[in-house]
Design a protein around this motif. Sequence first.
Motif, PDB file in Angstrom:
ATOM      1  N   VAL A 141       4.624  -1.674  -3.446  1.00  0.00           N
ATOM      2  CA  VAL A 141       4.972  -0.682  -2.438  1.00  0.00           C
ATOM      3  C   VAL A 141       5.731  -1.361  -1.309  1.00  0.00           C
ATOM      4  CG1 VAL A 141       4.031   0.923  -0.714  1.00  0.00           C
ATOM      5  CG2 VAL A 141       3.051   0.830  -3.008  1.00  0.00           C
ATOM      6  N   ASN A 142       5.223  -2.570  -0.914  1.00  0.00           N
ATOM      7  CA  ASN A 142       5.919  -3.308   0.144  1.00  0.00           C
ATOM      8  C   ASN A 142       7.340  -3.656  -0.274  1.00  0.00           C
ATOM      9  OD1 ASN A 142       3.801  -3.234   1.910  1.00  0.00           O
ATOM     10  ND2 ASN A 142       2.987  -5.248   1.312  1.00  0.00           N
ATOM     11  N   GLN A 143       7.475  -4.066  -1.538  1.00  0.00           N
ATOM     12  CA  GLN A 143       8.806  -4.403  -2.044  1.00  0.00           C
ATOM     13  C   GLN A 143       9.709  -3.171  -2.034  1.00  0.00           C
ATOM     14  OE1 GLN A 143       8.077  -6.103  -5.870  1.00  0.00           O
ATOM     15  NE2 GLN A 143       7.741  -8.164  -5.058  1.00  0.00           N
ATOM     16  N   LEU A 144       9.144  -2.033  -2.436  1.00  0.00           N
ATOM     17  CA  LEU A 144       9.923  -0.782  -2.434  1.00  0.00           C
ATOM     18  C   LEU A 144      10.296  -0.396  -1.011  1.00  0.00           C
ATOM     19  CD1 LEU A 144       8.178   1.427  -5.127  1.00  0.00           C
ATOM     20  CD2 LEU A 144      10.501   0.562  -5.157  1.00  0.00           C
ATOM     21  N   ALA A 145       9.361  -0.556  -0.091  1.00  0.00           N
ATOM     22  CA  ALA A 145       9.628  -0.237   1.311  1.00  0.00           C
ATOM     23  C   ALA A 145      10.727  -1.150   1.843  1.00  0.00           C
ATOM     24  CB  ALA A 145       8.358  -0.361   2.136  1.00  0.00           C
TER      25      ALA A 145
ATOM     26  N   ARG B  61      16.475  -1.983   3.225  1.00  0.00           N
ATOM     27  CA  ARG B  61      17.788  -2.607   3.009  1.00  0.00           C
ATOM     28  C   ARG B  61      18.814  -1.563   2.574  1.00  0.00           C
ATOM     29  NH1 ARG B  61      14.519  -6.555   0.535  1.00  0.00           N
ATOM     30  NH2 ARG B  61      15.165  -5.861  -1.528  1.00  0.00           N
ATOM     31  N   THR B  62      18.386  -0.624   1.759  1.00  0.00           N
ATOM     32  CA  THR B  62      19.285   0.451   1.301  1.00  0.00           C
ATOM     33  C   THR B  62      19.736   1.288   2.485  1.00  0.00           C
ATOM     34  OG1 THR B  62      18.210   0.512  -0.870  1.00  0.00           O
ATOM     35  CG2 THR B  62      19.502   2.438  -0.230  1.00  0.00           C
ATOM     36  N   GLU B  63      18.772   1.612   3.371  1.00  0.00           N
ATOM     37  CA  GLU B  63      19.127   2.407   4.549  1.00  0.00           C
ATOM     38  C   GLU B  63      20.094   1.640   5.451  1.00  0.00           C
ATOM     39  OE1 GLU B  63      15.425   3.557   6.383  1.00  0.00           O
ATOM     40  OE2 GLU B  63      14.978   4.983   4.777  1.00  0.00           O
ATOM     41  N   GLU B  64      19.891   0.339   5.589  1.00  0.00           N
ATOM     42  CA  GLU B  64      20.802  -0.481   6.385  1.00  0.00           C
ATOM     43  C   GLU B  64      22.209  -0.473   5.770  1.00  0.00           C
ATOM     44  OE1 GLU B  64      19.043  -4.379   6.697  1.00  0.00           O
ATOM     45  OE2 GLU B  64      17.467  -3.678   8.068  1.00  0.00           O
ATOM     46  N   LYS B  65      22.254  -0.633   4.434  1.00  0.00           N
ATOM     47  CA  LYS B  65      23.537  -0.617   3.731  1.00  0.00           C
ATOM     48  C   LYS B  65      24.211   0.746   3.887  1.00  0.00           C
ATOM     49  CE  LYS B  65      23.601  -4.684   1.720  1.00  0.00           C
ATOM     50  NZ  LYS B  65      24.558  -5.686   2.065  1.00  0.00           N
TER      51      LYS B  65
END
Length: 190
Positions: free
Chosen positions: A1-5, A10-14
Amino acid sequence: VNQLAEAQKRTEEKVNQLAEAQKRTEEKVNQLAEAQKKTEETLTKLIKRVDRIEEQVGGLSMAVGYGIEDKLYPHINRFVQKVFRASPQITILRKHLENTDGQYIEINLFTEAKLDGEDVLIIGECKAQPGKKDVDRFIKLCEIVQKLKNKGVRSYIIGYTFRPEVERYIQKNYPEIKIYRTYEVEYAQY
């Protein structure tokens, strides 16, 4: 879950970076569109100025041509007699003839003459510096006049100067046209 978060973060930053890049791209496109609009407006103004300059130069060219005609007109009958060995009957400066299509054509120097007992027309063109296109137009004009009047036509062009290639062009393509410089008409013993 932490990895997904973390991946989500990172996706949101991108996505935010992409949105910023897209926003900058849109701003640059808008700037380019505005610059293109200004360039087109400037080009339109430039075209209008060039058109006005061409019109003014054309007017000056006509004025010079008319000036040549006006200056030489008193000498034309004597010129026609000596050069063409014809007897001028009527000489007209700037004759307008109605063409078969109802349009008028202008002839710079128009002389009705007798040549060896035959009625002929002696047509002159005046230009400051005649060019090849001027010569071609003049020949077409002479052909039209010959058809309209059903008389033989003799032709000549008067100019302040002739470029050598224009003289060669006339001699090669239209040897029937006589060419004279302005001073030759007024002062020379043909």
